[in-house]
Design a protein around this motif. Structure first.
Motif, PDB file in Angstrom:
ATOM      1  N   TYR A 134      -7.734   5.866  12.932  1.00 59.51           N
ATOM      2  CA  TYR A 134      -6.830   6.013  14.200  1.00 59.51           C
ATOM      3  C   TYR A 134      -6.758   4.600  14.699  1.00 59.51           C
ATOM      4  CZ  TYR A 134     -11.405   5.695  16.460  1.00 59.51           C
ATOM      5  OH  TYR A 134     -12.659   5.275  16.844  1.00 59.51           O
ATOM      6  N   LEU A 135      -5.605   4.786  15.462  1.00 58.56           N
ATOM      7  CA  LEU A 135      -5.415   3.260  16.214  1.00 58.56           C
ATOM      8  C   LEU A 135      -6.073   3.317  17.509  1.00 58.56           C
ATOM      9  CD1 LEU A 135      -1.581   2.522  15.573  1.00 58.56           C
ATOM     10  CD2 LEU A 135      -3.412   1.216  15.141  1.00 58.56           C
ATOM     11  N   PRO A 136      -6.558   2.124  18.131  1.00 58.93           N
ATOM     12  CA  PRO A 136      -6.880   2.021  19.519  1.00 58.93           C
ATOM     13  C   PRO A 136      -5.516   2.169  20.611  1.00 58.93           C
ATOM     14  CG  PRO A 136      -6.764  -0.069  18.565  1.00 58.93           C
ATOM     15  CD  PRO A 136      -6.493   0.956  17.475  1.00 58.93           C
ATOM     16  N   GLU A 137      -5.717   2.354  21.718  1.00 56.68           N
ATOM     17  CA  GLU A 137      -4.642   2.271  22.755  1.00 56.68           C
ATOM     18  C   GLU A 137      -4.565   0.963  22.910  1.00 56.68           C
ATOM     19  OE1 GLU A 137      -5.178   5.000  25.599  1.00 56.68           O
ATOM     20  OE2 GLU A 137      -5.557   6.777  24.157  1.00 56.68           O
ATOM     21  N   PHE A 138      -3.456   0.399  23.648  1.00 53.02           N
ATOM     22  CA  PHE A 138      -3.410  -0.957  23.800  1.00 53.02           C
ATOM     23  C   PHE A 138      -2.692  -1.296  25.261  1.00 53.02           C
ATOM     24  CE2 PHE A 138      -2.834  -0.802  19.341  1.00 53.02           C
ATOM     25  CZ  PHE A 138      -3.712  -2.024  19.033  1.00 53.02           C
ATOM     26  N   PRO A 139      -3.588  -0.613  26.391  1.00 53.59           N
ATOM     27  CA  PRO A 139      -3.069  -0.619  27.870  1.00 53.59           C
ATOM     28  C   PRO A 139      -2.703  -2.082  28.429  1.00 53.59           C
ATOM     29  CG  PRO A 139      -5.367  -0.114  27.803  1.00 53.59           C
ATOM     30  CD  PRO A 139      -4.836  -0.276  26.315  1.00 53.59           C
ATOM     31  N   SER A 140      -3.206  -3.074  27.952  1.00 58.51           N
ATOM     32  CA  SER A 140      -3.128  -4.270  28.495  1.00 58.51           C
ATOM     33  C   SER A 140      -2.232  -5.449  27.839  1.00 58.51           C
ATOM     34  CB  SER A 140      -4.403  -5.071  28.869  1.00 58.51           C
ATOM     35  OG  SER A 140      -5.082  -4.435  29.771  1.00 58.51           O
ATOM     36  N   CYS A 141      -1.974  -4.981  26.554  1.00 60.13           N
ATOM     37  CA  CYS A 141      -1.179  -5.813  25.441  1.00 60.13           C
ATOM     38  C   CYS A 141       0.298  -5.838  25.599  1.00 60.13           C
ATOM     39  CB  CYS A 141      -1.779  -5.378  24.000  1.00 60.13           C
ATOM     40  SG  CYS A 141      -3.455  -5.499  23.623  1.00 60.13           S
ATOM     41  N   LYS A 142       0.549  -6.111  26.917  1.00 53.63           N
ATOM     42  CA  LYS A 142       2.189  -6.135  27.097  1.00 53.63           C
ATOM     43  C   LYS A 142       2.905  -7.144  26.500  1.00 53.63           C
ATOM     44  CE  LYS A 142       1.101  -3.487  30.979  1.00 53.63           C
ATOM     45  NZ  LYS A 142       1.511  -2.179  30.862  1.00 53.63           N
ATOM     46  N   LEU A 143       2.287  -8.254  25.854  1.00 58.44           N
ATOM     47  CA  LEU A 143       3.095  -9.210  25.212  1.00 58.44           C
ATOM     48  C   LEU A 143       3.040  -9.016  23.752  1.00 58.44           C
ATOM     49  CD1 LEU A 143       1.797 -12.360  27.200  1.00 58.44           C
ATOM     50  CD2 LEU A 143       3.932 -11.189  27.643  1.00 58.44           C
ATOM     51  N   LEU A 144       2.390  -7.816  23.302  1.00 63.17           N
ATOM     52  CA  LEU A 144       2.264  -7.556  21.771  1.00 63.17           C
ATOM     53  C   LEU A 144       3.650  -7.718  21.155  1.00 63.17           C
ATOM     54  CD1 LEU A 144      -0.263  -7.515  19.513  1.00 63.17           C
ATOM     55  CD2 LEU A 144       0.158  -5.259  19.808  1.00 63.17           C
ATOM     56  N   LYS A 145       3.883  -8.381  20.079  1.00 66.90           N
ATOM     57  CA  LYS A 145       5.266  -8.295  19.507  1.00 66.90           C
ATOM     58  C   LYS A 145       5.182  -7.766  18.071  1.00 66.90           C
ATOM     59  CE  LYS A 145       7.157 -12.391  21.741  1.00 66.90           C
ATOM     60  NZ  LYS A 145       6.220 -12.637  22.822  1.00 66.90           N
ATOM     61  N   GLU A 146       4.031  -8.152  17.441  1.00 71.57           N
ATOM     62  CA  GLU A 146       3.766  -7.480  15.917  1.00 71.57           C
ATOM     63  C   GLU A 146       2.555  -6.949  15.933  1.00 71.57           C
ATOM     64  OE1 GLU A 146       4.689 -10.349  13.049  1.00 71.57           O
ATOM     65  OE2 GLU A 146       5.994 -11.566  14.195  1.00 71.57           O
ATOM     66  N   LEU A 147       2.500  -5.474  15.379  1.00 68.84           N
ATOM     67  CA  LEU A 147       1.521  -4.920  15.085  1.00 68.84           C
ATOM     68  C   LEU A 147       1.324  -4.156  13.529  1.00 68.84           C
ATOM     69  CD1 LEU A 147      -1.095  -3.481  15.890  1.00 68.84           C
ATOM     70  CD2 LEU A 147       0.305  -1.383  16.788  1.00 68.84           C
ATOM     71  N   HIS A 148       0.542  -4.925  12.789  1.00 70.03           N
ATOM     72  CA  HIS A 148       0.491  -4.541  11.362  1.00 70.03           C
ATOM     73  C   HIS A 148      -0.658  -3.789  11.003  1.00 70.03           C
ATOM     74  CE1 HIS A 148       3.739  -7.503  10.582  1.00 70.03           C
ATOM     75  NE2 HIS A 148       3.246  -8.190  11.586  1.00 70.03           N
ATOM     76  N   VAL A 149      -0.515  -2.409  10.661  1.00 68.34           N
ATOM     77  CA  VAL A 149      -1.692  -1.754  10.419  1.00 68.34           C
ATOM     78  C   VAL A 149      -1.393  -0.597   9.233  1.00 68.34           C
ATOM     79  CG1 VAL A 149      -2.677  -1.266  12.528  1.00 68.34           C
ATOM     80  CG2 VAL A 149      -0.674  -0.026  12.047  1.00 68.34           C
TER      81      VAL A 149
END
Length: 603
Positions: free
Chosen positions: A257-272
């Motif tokens: 499962y994926l974690p939640e990202f409440p503070s990662c407002k700048l995340l541009k790329e997520l590779h899973v």
């Protein structure tokens, strides 16, 4: 004898030969002389099995030419030599480095990649000025504790070695900005990594990590984290608090499962990709406002949530080889999506020939299905939409689930009251009234002030901003491009959370003064206006401003002091009538432009 000397002088290999009994291959004297002047010595690819002693002693030994009866010109005065600061020994056959490396304390760059080193000498700790150390592609099994004493080290490249553990004192490398540990045999990461608060890029790919220490979240500057191909089964929830993170690679692990990202407002790329993820929920997506790339290929996803439409900046979505049988039609409304990869899914609602037509045709098809759903006379439940006198529909699902109030592309001069009435007690976070004929901002937008953070009023006929918009105190994103605006009200300084404002294609003649007083602004888009001047001293005070777009305006000159605005990561100036900086400088990018401007500041 004279003939023998002439023979040696005429032999082009003479400088490379070594005399009998000399401990290692010689280095051409010409290179040594040049290094004394430049402070740089490149011995890469010379088949060296050891480093000649005269290299380590280059700053200590009196040069051979000093013993000869020669007259020196100004360019050859050996006693004015420069300390060696850069030594490149890459692509040789070195199995060890001498402890004599301590004799080069001025080194800032040491590159020994692509050798056969099994260890690093403890004397490395004496290189107190070292900023970049490249020991990649060797056979290192451990790192000496002394290496952690290098307080000025900014780049440490250790990829492709045989490391199974790291010194506990690793956290002492407080200046480190780049660390590559990929392709080793690491099973754990020291908790002292928490002290690497300057680190921007961390590569841990292709190791044997089963977990990441929660302390990793203390790396407040980290923008790029690569954990590809490890044995990670979970991700620490603390990772979600890494506010600077822009690129996260978690491919080829064992994540379920994926974690939640409440503070990662700048995340541009997520590779899973290539994990075992079965569910993608709204909670995973709702905070990822900046996401451009979402790669989920080769997982076990069975569906996509409608909330995928929250990712308004998404450009690439890779869902290849999952178990998805249907797609939300709202996917067709993602405005920036350029690549949608769906091969290897058991899709039953979309014909194969439609999938083969490419992304844009597929999105067009999904949009048409939305329209079909709206206009279908057999629509079962009136709960999902209500008919207005104008025959338009309110999307109740968007209001209740997506928290979006949308009334766009209607060519409407006013927003009907029924639209606002439908909100009820729901908390609306996004308003889209773009592409209408609005002459003023709807007064009832004030009713949303406790929750709305994203407002789009682009492509209307606004000539002024009413004070109603200035009370939207949670607003973070305001899009008012393509209107007739010439100014902004001073009351807008009350928007204390505003991060992005889009003012492109209006009629501004100056950068509105009120923007200088909104310290939270990170992006100002002001292209295609008539701006003739900017205040660099005020811009410099905006320490969060990273993007300033002034393309296609009327700037006759660029103030040199703008070069001091070092927080700017993107400065766009093309299409203005100024003569300097020239186009060739602009083409080199923001850092080069700022450096050029600084060089023009009168001293």
């Amino acid at each position: 004898m004279a003939a023998a000397r002439r023979g040696r002088a005429g032999d082009p290999r003479a400088g490379f030969r070594r005399d009998a009994g000399e401990p290692g291959p010689a280095v051409p004297q010409g290179l040594i002389r040049a290094a004394r002047k430049s402070g740089q010595l490149n011995l890469a690819g010379r088949d060296l099995s050891e480093v000649p002693a005269n290299v380590w002693r280059i700053n200590l030994d009196i040069p051979e030419e000093a013993h000869q009866n020669l007259s020196f010109g100004a360019a050859d005065r050996w006693w004015e030599q420069t300390d060696l600061t850069k030594l490149i020994l890459a692509s040789n056959k070195l199995q060890c480095l001498s402890e004599d490396v301590r004799l080069l304390p001025a080194l800032t760059v040491l590159d020994v990649h692509d050798n056969q080193l099994t260890s690093i000498p403890s004397a490395i700790g004496f290189l107190e000025n070292l900023q970049k150390l490249n020991v990649s592609h060797n056979k290192l099994k451990n790192i000496p504790e002394e290496l952690t004493q290098l307080r000025h080290l900014k780049s440490l490249l250790l990829q492709h070695n045989e490391l199974s553990h790291l010194p506990d004192g690793f956290g002492q490398l407080i200046s480190l900005e780049e660390l590559d540990l990929s392709n080793n045999q690491l099973a754990t990461i020291p908790s002292s990594f928490a002290s690497l608060t300057s680190l921007v890029r961390l590569n841990l790919a292709h190791n044997q990590l089963r977990n990441l220490p929660a302390e990793i979240s203390a790396m407040k500057s980290l923008k790029q984290l690569d954990c590809t191909k490890n044995q990670l089964e979970t991700i620490p929830s603390e990772l979600a608090s890494m506010a600077s993170l822009e690129q996260l690679y978690l491919r080829k692990n064992k994540l379920q499962y994926l974690p939640e990202f409440p503070s990662c407002k700048l995340l541009k790329e997520l590779h899973v990709g290539e994990n075992q993820i079965e569910v993608l929920s709204a909670e995973h997506l709702k905070h990822l406002n900046s996401l451009c790339v979402l790669e989920l290929r080769d997982n076990k996803l069975k569906s996509l949530p409608d909330e995928i439409t929250l990712l308004q900046g998404l450009e690439r979505l890779d869902l290849t080889n999952n178990d998805i049988s249907s797609l939300p039609c709202a996917l067709g409304n993602l405005p920036q999506l350029k690549l949608l990869a769906l091969e290897g899914n058991p899709l039953r609602t979309i014909r194969r020939d439609m999938l083969q037509k490419g992304t844009q045709e597929l999105l067009k098809y999904l949009r048409s299905k939305i329209q079909d759903d709206i206009t279908s006379p057999n629509e079962a439940s009136p709960v999902t939409a209500m008919t207005l006198p104008s025959e338009s529909r309110i999307n109740i699902h968007a209001i209740t689930t997506l928290k979006v109030l949308e009334y766009s592309e209607k060519q409407a001069a006013v927003i009907p009251d029924e639209i606002f009435n439908a909100v009820g007690s729901n908390s609306i976070t996004t308003v889209n009234f773009s592409k209408n004929q609005l002459n003023e901002i709807p007064k009832r937008i004030v009713e949303l002030k406790e929750s709305v953070c994203d407002v789009n009023l682009g492509f209307n006929k606004l000539s002024s901003i009413s004070l109603e918009s200035c009370v939207l105190h949670k607003l973070t994103h305001l899009d008012i491009r393509n209107n007739f605006l010439t100014s902004l009200p001073e009351e807008m300084e009350a928007l204390i959370r505003l991060q992005i404002i889009n003012l492109c294609f209006n009629r501004f003649k100056i950068l509105p003064n009120v923007l200088y007083r909104i310290p939270t602004l990170e992006t100002i888009l002001l292209s295609n206006n008539q701006v003739g001047s900017i205040d660099p001293l005020q811009i410099r005070k905006m320490d969060k401003l990273g993007t300033l777009d002034l393309k296609n305006n009327d700037l006759l000159q660029v103030p040199p002091e703008l070069g001091n605005c070092v927080n700017l990561r993107t400065l766009l100036l093309e299409g203005n009538p100024f003569r300097t900086p020239r186009a060739a400088i602009l083409a080199k990018g923001t850092a080069a432009v700022l450096e050029y401007l600084r060089s023009r500041i009168p001293t």
